[in-house]
Design a protein around this motif. Structure first.
Motif, PDB file in Angstrom:
ATOM      1  N   GLU A  95     -10.680  13.256   1.363  1.00  0.00           N
ATOM      2  CA  GLU A  95     -10.876  11.984   2.038  1.00  0.00           C
ATOM      3  C   GLU A  95     -12.002  11.241   1.320  1.00  0.00           C
ATOM      4  O   GLU A  95     -12.887  11.861   0.723  1.00  0.00           O
ATOM      5  N   GLU A  99     -13.679   6.687   4.509  1.00  0.00           N
ATOM      6  CA  GLU A  99     -12.891   7.187   5.639  1.00  0.00           C
ATOM      7  C   GLU A  99     -13.754   8.019   6.581  1.00  0.00           C
ATOM      8  O   GLU A  99     -13.649   7.905   7.812  1.00  0.00           O
ATOM      9  N   LEU A 100     -14.608   8.855   6.007  1.00  0.00           N
ATOM     10  CA  LEU A 100     -15.503   9.664   6.834  1.00  0.00           C
ATOM     11  C   LEU A 100     -16.491   8.792   7.592  1.00  0.00           C
ATOM     12  O   LEU A 100     -16.835   9.078   8.744  1.00  0.00           O
ATOM     13  N   VAL A 102     -15.962   5.680   8.660  1.00  0.00           N
ATOM     14  CA  VAL A 102     -15.242   5.037   9.752  1.00  0.00           C
ATOM     15  C   VAL A 102     -14.910   6.034  10.857  1.00  0.00           C
ATOM     16  O   VAL A 102     -14.983   5.723  12.047  1.00  0.00           O
ATOM     17  N   ASP A 103     -14.575   7.280  10.458  1.00  0.00           N
ATOM     18  CA  ASP A 103     -14.239   8.316  11.439  1.00  0.00           C
ATOM     19  C   ASP A 103     -15.475   8.939  12.092  1.00  0.00           C
ATOM     20  O   ASP A 103     -15.343   9.821  12.946  1.00  0.00           O
ATOM     21  N   GLN A 104     -16.658   8.525  11.636  1.00  0.00           N
ATOM     22  CA  GLN A 104     -17.926   9.044  12.142  1.00  0.00           C
ATOM     23  C   GLN A 104     -18.081  10.549  11.897  1.00  0.00           C
ATOM     24  O   GLN A 104     -18.635  11.282  12.716  1.00  0.00           O
ATOM     25  N   THR A 105     -17.549  11.007  10.752  1.00  0.00           N
ATOM     26  CA  THR A 105     -17.662  12.427  10.387  1.00  0.00           C
ATOM     27  C   THR A 105     -18.459  12.609   9.091  1.00  0.00           C
ATOM     28  O   THR A 105     -18.428  13.673   8.488  1.00  0.00           O
ATOM     29  N   ASP A 197     -16.997   4.552  -0.788  1.00  0.00           N
ATOM     30  CA  ASP A 197     -15.588   4.727  -1.129  1.00  0.00           C
ATOM     31  C   ASP A 197     -15.415   5.291  -2.543  1.00  0.00           C
ATOM     32  O   ASP A 197     -14.286   5.576  -2.966  1.00  0.00           O
ATOM     33  N   ARG A 234     -22.763  -1.039   7.481  1.00  0.00           N
ATOM     34  CA  ARG A 234     -21.942  -0.436   8.535  1.00  0.00           C
ATOM     35  C   ARG A 234     -22.563  -0.649   9.913  1.00  0.00           C
ATOM     36  O   ARG A 234     -21.853  -0.909  10.891  1.00  0.00           O
ATOM     37  N   ASP A 238     -20.745  -2.573  13.057  1.00  0.00           N
ATOM     38  CA  ASP A 238     -20.513  -1.828  14.299  1.00  0.00           C
ATOM     39  C   ASP A 238     -21.016  -2.551  15.542  1.00  0.00           C
ATOM     40  O   ASP A 238     -20.742  -2.120  16.664  1.00  0.00           O
ATOM     41  N   THR A 241     -18.193  -3.279  17.765  1.00  0.00           N
ATOM     42  CA  THR A 241     -17.271  -2.181  18.044  1.00  0.00           C
ATOM     43  C   THR A 241     -17.900  -1.241  19.057  1.00  0.00           C
ATOM     44  O   THR A 241     -19.088  -1.361  19.394  1.00  0.00           O
ATOM     45  N   ARG A 243     -18.074   1.975  18.410  1.00  0.00           N
ATOM     46  CA  ARG A 243     -18.441   3.163  17.640  1.00  0.00           C
ATOM     47  C   ARG A 243     -19.859   3.598  17.980  1.00  0.00           C
ATOM     48  O   ARG A 243     -20.809   2.844  17.839  1.00  0.00           O
TER      49      ARG A 243
END
Length: 351
Positions: A95, A99-100, A102-105, A197, A234, A238, A241, A243
């Motif tokens: 990934e 992506e991480l 946005v996924d908060q990982t 990215d 970010r 946010d 959002t 998040r």
């Protein structure tokens, strides 16, 4: 492309396995008839620019073989065709850092590992002659006037973004100061296009740093500031959002007052800044001897990164949104007063 793959002993691409990721270059990922999965990129753009980027990319491949700290942190180059502007890498099943995010990982351990890898890059001794030219942006001259050819290619939103900056005398002066600082800064091997990215993270959680077309000897504060700028950006996005929201502070309103925007922005920033701090901790395990102005320049580059995101986002939009303008405002503040912003990012001010 198939001719190159066959010449490399990989076999042609199996057509129904191929996907084409979107980016500034043409790219394809897929299986070859030999069973090897590859990632192929064709550099596109003005001829002189493509040749310069290819030369930098290949110089990085020659350089990185001698840097133990980057072993396992870069994609494996399988081959290239300079005339066809093609490069072939072993495919990385992973990934992206975006992506991480946005996924908060995207966790603290990963941020630490990325910081350490960038530190190893900056600490390495170049074994060959590398490009010493300054990256094309920021260019304060474009805030005073831009070439007609460039103007004619810009969308309405891009013109709006440039106009926003061109009418700001204090910002222009701050960018001129940053360019002067950069021109005098110590130069080390640097990525110079570092964004989340550009990170690939697989199941082993080892970060892979990709896209080395802008690699050169440059001010290392640029890469450090870019990472911090990613999380500043970010945190502003946010604001509108849910998040990271918890309990009664959860976002329910379609419209926010000015005070709510400030309050939510502070909350989002507080939640994400520990990742910048962990990155800095990892970086400092490798690079302990920094020049006196390093953290101030890194902070200013973090500010520029938000303005750079404004320009990039405008290329995909019809009009600038209020939240994009807010992000640009944060970037402007970091550029104008980097000494004040540096402690917020967790950067130790070296004296």
């Amino acid at each position: 492309m198939d001719a190159l793959l066959v010449r490399l002993g990989l076999g042609a691409l199996v057509r129904d396995s191929v996907s084409a990721p979107v980016g500034r270059n043409h790219a394809w990922a897929g299986d070859t008839t030999s069973g090897r999965r590859v990632f192929v990129k064709r550099l596109v753009g003005p001829e002189a620019d493509v040749r310069a980027r290819m030369k930098r990319l290949l110089s990085f491949e020659e350089f990185v073989g001698h840097v133990d700290g980057l072993r396992g942190h870069v994609p494996a180059l399988l081959g290239f065709d300079e005339d066809a502007q093609l490069v072939v890498f072993a495919h990385v099943e992973a990934e992206s850092g975006a992506e991480l995010m946005v996924d908060q990982t995207f966790g603290g351990d990963l941020a630490f590992a990325v910081g350490r890898a960038i530190g190893c890059l900056h600490a390495a001794v170049p074994g060959a002659e590398l490009d010493r030219s300054l990256p094309s942006l920021p260019d304060a001259g474009l805030l005073r006037a831009m070439p007609l050819a460039m103007y004619n290619e810009l969308s309405f939103a891009e013109l709006e973004a440039w106009r926003l900056m061109q009418h700001d005398a204090a910002l222009i002066e701050a960018l001129e100061v940053l360019q002067e600082w950069e021109s005098r800064a110590p130069r080390v091997p640097s990525h110079c296009d570092f964004r989340v990215d550009q990170l690939l993270v697989g199941d082993d959680h080892v970060p892979i740093l990709a896209d080395w077309e802008e690699f050169r000897l440059a001010d290392p504060a640029r890469d450090v500031g870019s990472f911090a700028g990613e999380w500043l950006y970010r945190s502003v996005l946010d604001i509108v959002t849910r998040r990271g929201d918890t309990g009664p502070s959860a976002f329910d309103d379609l419209e926010l007052t000015h005070d709510q925007v400030l309050a939510r922005g502070a909350e989002k920033l507080e939640r994400l800044l520990p990742l910048v701090h962990r990155f800095w901790d990892g970086y400092r395990t490798v690079r302990t001897d920094l020049d006196a102005q390093f953290t101030v320049r890194a902070t200013a580059f973090a500010g520029w990164h938000l303005l750079d995101r404004l320009i990039a986002g405008a290329a995909q939009s019809q009009r600038l949104s209020g939240i994009e303008r807010a992000a640009a405002g944060i970037g402007r503040g970091a550029l104008l007063t980097p000494h004040k912003f540096a402690p917020l990012l967790g950067f130790e001010v070296t004296t």
